[in-house]
Motif scaffolding. Structure first.
Motif, PDB file in Angstrom:
ATOM      1  N   ALA A   1      47.796  32.034  54.426  1.00  0.00           N
ATOM      2  CA  ALA A   1      47.553  33.469  53.890  1.00  0.00           C
ATOM      3  C   ALA A   1      48.306  33.702  52.696  1.00  0.00           C
ATOM      4  O   ALA A   1      48.853  32.865  52.197  1.00  0.00           O
ATOM      5  N   ALA A   2      47.739  34.554  51.918  1.00  0.00           N
ATOM      6  CA  ALA A   2      48.114  34.909  50.655  1.00  0.00           C
ATOM      7  C   ALA A   2      48.109  36.389  50.498  1.00  0.00           C
ATOM      8  O   ALA A   2      47.255  37.167  51.195  1.00  0.00           O
ATOM      9  N   PHE A   3      49.033  36.980  49.933  1.00  0.00           N
ATOM     10  CA  PHE A   3      49.186  38.233  49.587  1.00  0.00           C
ATOM     11  C   PHE A   3      49.319  38.865  48.138  1.00  0.00           C
ATOM     12  O   PHE A   3      50.143  38.315  47.522  1.00  0.00           O
ATOM     13  N   PHE A   4      48.527  39.697  47.732  1.00  0.00           N
ATOM     14  CA  PHE A   4      48.691  40.359  46.310  1.00  0.00           C
ATOM     15  C   PHE A   4      48.568  41.909  46.720  1.00  0.00           C
ATOM     16  O   PHE A   4      48.062  42.858  47.277  1.00  0.00           O
ATOM     17  N   ARG A   5      49.897  42.254  45.971  1.00  0.00           N
ATOM     18  CA  ARG A   5      50.355  43.676  46.266  1.00  0.00           C
ATOM     19  C   ARG A   5      50.254  44.280  44.675  1.00  0.00           C
ATOM     20  O   ARG A   5      50.952  43.457  43.584  1.00  0.00           O
ATOM     21  N   TYR A   6      50.136  45.393  44.501  1.00  0.00           N
ATOM     22  CA  TYR A   6      50.091  46.079  43.268  1.00  0.00           C
ATOM     23  C   TYR A   6      50.835  47.402  43.418  1.00  0.00           C
ATOM     24  O   TYR A   6      50.758  47.920  44.605  1.00  0.00           O
ATOM     25  N   GLY A   7      51.545  47.935  42.492  1.00  0.00           N
ATOM     26  CA  GLY A   7      52.056  49.229  42.552  1.00  0.00           C
ATOM     27  C   GLY A   7      52.622  49.985  41.371  1.00  0.00           C
ATOM     28  O   GLY A   7      52.549  49.268  40.205  1.00  0.00           O
ATOM     29  N   ASN A   8      52.806  51.375  41.247  1.00  0.00           N
ATOM     30  CA  ASN A   8      53.123  51.760  40.009  1.00  0.00           C
ATOM     31  C   ASN A   8      54.759  52.233  40.232  1.00  0.00           C
ATOM     32  O   ASN A   8      55.268  52.910  39.210  1.00  0.00           O
ATOM     33  N   GLU A   9      55.569  51.645  40.920  1.00  0.00           N
ATOM     34  CA  GLU A   9      56.954  51.699  41.099  1.00  0.00           C
ATOM     35  C   GLU A   9      57.312  53.219  41.034  1.00  0.00           C
ATOM     36  O   GLU A   9      58.219  53.574  40.208  1.00  0.00           O
ATOM     37  N   GLY A  10      56.790  53.886  41.585  1.00  0.00           N
ATOM     38  CA  GLY A  10      57.070  55.545  41.568  1.00  0.00           C
ATOM     39  C   GLY A  10      56.194  56.298  40.798  1.00  0.00           C
ATOM     40  O   GLY A  10      56.169  57.500  40.753  1.00  0.00           O
ATOM     41  N   GLY A  11      55.292  55.516  39.810  1.00  0.00           N
ATOM     42  CA  GLY A  11      54.332  56.521  39.019  1.00  0.00           C
ATOM     43  C   GLY A  11      54.986  57.674  38.331  1.00  0.00           C
ATOM     44  O   GLY A  11      56.228  57.326  37.705  1.00  0.00           O
TER      45      GLY A  11
END
Length: 163
Positions: A41-51
């Motif tokens: 399995a593989a996971f790619f996460r993206y985020g704006n760290e609170g934007g």
């Protein structure tokens, strides 16, 4: 990732003592073998760290008691991929391989409102897309090097021939 006891009839549905004995018995490994065991399995996460919801000190703007939250104590220490670490470990303890190189994170939408930070917005950010492309390439390399999972391919062929 593996769903627990597949045979509640062996423990009278809820008997704690019988469940504990079953887990220590020779039946347990076969009963609890995850059908995904041996796969990757593989996971790619993206985020704006609170934007745009953080104040100048890094606290959520909405907090009324700002002294109760120290932004320096955030749990990920700048390594945002760790937000998925419990999922990664759950996979690993279920026999699903998640190599360290195959779970990653990209920063995207920093300072933007959530409404302006969706997946299609990430596609316009070169650094985030470079991270995503590198993750995909690493997964392809991993799967190519690993090859078929022994035993699973035969089981799937057998299941397909009976349907």
């Amino acid at each position: 990732m593996s769903g627990g006891n597949p045979r509640p009839d062996l423990i009278d549905k809820k008997s704690t003592l019988k469940a504990q004995a079953l887990e220590k018995s020779s039946l347990w490994p076969a009963l609890t073998r995850n059908h995904q065991e041996g796969r990757s399995a593989a996971f790619f996460r993206y985020g704006n760290e609170g934007g745009n919801e953080r104040d100048a000190e890094g606290r959520p703007r909405i907090l009324s008691q700002k002294a109760w939250f120290d932004p320096a104590e955030e749990p990920y220490g700048g390594e945002e991929r760790r937000a998925y670490q419990s999922l990664v470990w759950q996979c690993r303890y279920s026999g699903i391989e998640v190599p360290d190189a195959l779970w990653s994170h990209a920063r995207t939408g920093i300072g933007r409102a959530y409404a302006d930070d969706q997946a299609d917005d990430m596609a316009r950010e070169a650094a985030a897309m470079d991270g995503f492309d590198a993750w995909v390439d690493a997964f392809v390399r991993h799967v190519a090097a690993k090859g078929p999972v022994p035993g699973i391919e035969e089981a799937e062929r057998g299941a397909q021939s009976t349907t």
